[in-house]
Design a protein around this motif. Sequence first.
Motif, PDB file in Angstrom:
ATOM      1  N   ARG A  96      38.791 -73.035  60.273  1.00 61.04           N
ATOM      2  CA  ARG A  96      38.853 -71.614  60.639  1.00 61.04           C
ATOM      3  C   ARG A  96      40.232 -71.246  61.187  1.00 61.04           C
ATOM      4  O   ARG A  96      40.812 -70.230  60.803  1.00 61.04           O
ATOM      5  CB  ARG A  96      37.764 -71.287  61.653  1.00 61.04           C
ATOM      6  CG  ARG A  96      37.681 -69.812  62.008  1.00 61.04           C
ATOM      7  CD  ARG A  96      36.440 -69.519  62.806  1.00 61.04           C
ATOM      8  NE  ARG A  96      36.147 -68.091  62.833  1.00 61.04           N
ATOM      9  CZ  ARG A  96      34.961 -67.579  63.050  1.00 61.04           C
ATOM     10  NH1 ARG A  96      33.915 -68.389  63.257  1.00 61.04           N
ATOM     11  NH2 ARG A  96      34.772 -66.281  63.053  1.00 61.04           N
ATOM     12  N   ALA A  97      40.747 -72.081  62.074  1.00 62.27           N
ATOM     13  CA  ALA A  97      42.062 -71.800  62.646  1.00 62.27           C
ATOM     14  C   ALA A  97      43.161 -71.938  61.598  1.00 62.27           C
ATOM     15  O   ALA A  97      44.177 -71.235  61.655  1.00 62.27           O
ATOM     16  CB  ALA A  97      42.326 -72.735  63.814  1.00 62.27           C
ATOM     17  N   GLY A 100      42.256 -68.768  58.868  1.00 60.34           N
ATOM     18  CA  GLY A 100      41.991 -67.432  59.399  1.00 60.34           C
ATOM     19  C   GLY A 100      40.539 -67.017  59.240  1.00 60.34           C
ATOM     20  O   GLY A 100      39.802 -67.544  58.394  1.00 60.34           O
ATOM     21  N   ASP A 101      40.139 -66.047  60.057  1.00 65.76           N
ATOM     22  CA  ASP A 101      38.732 -65.633  60.097  1.00 65.76           C
ATOM     23  C   ASP A 101      38.237 -65.071  58.769  1.00 65.76           C
ATOM     24  O   ASP A 101      37.112 -65.353  58.340  1.00 65.76           O
ATOM     25  CB  ASP A 101      38.530 -64.588  61.201  1.00 65.76           C
ATOM     26  CG  ASP A 101      38.650 -65.177  62.600  1.00 65.76           C
ATOM     27  OD1 ASP A 101      38.594 -66.414  62.721  1.00 65.76           O
ATOM     28  OD2 ASP A 101      38.794 -64.394  63.559  1.00 65.76           O
ATOM     29  N   GLY A 102      39.069 -64.261  58.108  1.00 60.09           N
ATOM     30  CA  GLY A 102      38.610 -63.615  56.876  1.00 60.09           C
ATOM     31  C   GLY A 102      38.294 -64.604  55.778  1.00 60.09           C
ATOM     32  O   GLY A 102      37.211 -64.565  55.179  1.00 60.09           O
ATOM     33  N   TYR A 104      37.839 -67.786  56.118  1.00 57.73           N
ATOM     34  CA  TYR A 104      36.782 -68.685  56.576  1.00 57.73           C
ATOM     35  C   TYR A 104      35.407 -68.059  56.362  1.00 57.73           C
ATOM     36  O   TYR A 104      34.450 -68.749  55.983  1.00 57.73           O
ATOM     37  CB  TYR A 104      36.974 -69.025  58.050  1.00 57.73           C
ATOM     38  CG  TYR A 104      35.958 -70.004  58.580  1.00 57.73           C
ATOM     39  CD1 TYR A 104      36.054 -71.361  58.292  1.00 57.73           C
ATOM     40  CD2 TYR A 104      34.891 -69.572  59.357  1.00 57.73           C
ATOM     41  CE1 TYR A 104      35.115 -72.268  58.771  1.00 57.73           C
ATOM     42  CE2 TYR A 104      33.948 -70.472  59.842  1.00 57.73           C
ATOM     43  CZ  TYR A 104      34.065 -71.813  59.541  1.00 57.73           C
ATOM     44  OH  TYR A 104      33.132 -72.703  60.009  1.00 57.73           O
ATOM     45  N   SER A 105      35.298 -66.744  56.571  1.00 57.26           N
ATOM     46  CA  SER A 105      34.022 -66.056  56.326  1.00 57.26           C
ATOM     47  C   SER A 105      33.617 -66.164  54.864  1.00 57.26           C
ATOM     48  O   SER A 105      32.432 -66.332  54.540  1.00 57.26           O
ATOM     49  CB  SER A 105      34.141 -64.586  56.731  1.00 57.26           C
ATOM     50  OG  SER A 105      34.329 -64.463  58.117  1.00 57.26           O
ATOM     51  N   ASP A 122      34.214 -77.677  58.666  1.00 54.33           N
ATOM     52  CA  ASP A 122      35.004 -77.332  59.853  1.00 54.33           C
ATOM     53  C   ASP A 122      36.215 -78.239  60.036  1.00 54.33           C
ATOM     54  O   ASP A 122      37.259 -77.796  60.526  1.00 54.33           O
ATOM     55  CB  ASP A 122      34.123 -77.387  61.105  1.00 54.33           C
ATOM     56  CG  ASP A 122      33.282 -76.127  61.258  1.00 54.33           C
ATOM     57  OD1 ASP A 122      33.461 -75.197  60.437  1.00 54.33           O
ATOM     58  OD2 ASP A 122      32.440 -76.087  62.177  1.00 54.33           O
TER      59      ASP A 122
END
Length: 288
Positions: A96-97, A100-102, A104-105, A122
């Motif tokens: 995720r890091a 990025g969040d997008g 990763y979603s 993860d």
Amino acid sequence: MNLFRRLALVFMVIFAALPVRADGPAMWKMADEDTTIYLFGTLHLMKKDTNWVTPALTDALAASKGLMLELAPDQIAAAGPLMAAAGRLPEGETLRATIGDGLYSDVMRVSRALGLPDGAFDQARPWFTSMSLSVVTLVRVGYDPNAGADKALSEEAARRGIPVAGLETAAFQSSLFGDLTPEEERTLLLVTLRDLNDAEAYFARLEKAWVTGDTATLDEVLNESMEESPELADRLLHDRNRTWAGALATRMERPGTIMVAVGAGHLVGNESLVELLQQKGFMVQRVQ
């Protein structure tokens, strides 16, 4: 066409049990007065009921005193753990890091649709996540890594007492992905997520072209997708083809007959193994 599909083939049946066909996957022959090398293009995974063995292929293998694959059997056994290790993020880092969040979603959405547990990736690097999602998708629609042509040829060679060797090592193949830059990894993951929906149709077209020896379509399906990332094309195809061409040119100095079986994408298109050997002055003729 799509980059992830070609990479899925990099990653991720005994003859007597299969009916033979009159046509079949493309095969070439390079020969001089005392040496013969058959070049056969494989698929690394396919559906279990795929009919691809031909009398010409069976005869060529029977005449061979050795079989060379991309990886020897012991190296295939070592490849899984090495790939897993190379695909793990350093301690304290997360997917995720890293992406990025997008993005990763999007990974989570596809992962859940495939029935994979939350957090499965993860600690995985983006390239390993991409590869895993690709292979799981193909397995879910019926493609089997254990039904690949390489495995069948290796098993048949063992049954006949034909030695099996490898052109590369598992460590080298894991480094092909382990040495990707962060930008290359991110691009690979984006392309994978974009193109997973039509993976089944793509592989159906690929398999049909392969079993009928349609090299023009194979080139289009397998290699034209690499044009969107020339650096990866060099790393995964062209550089390796040049190395193999040198090794086979040296092998032509020794008498005897062998078969070389590598992924079909290495034998078609520009800078293919066939083309590079012809450029070295060898007569390479298609025999199937």
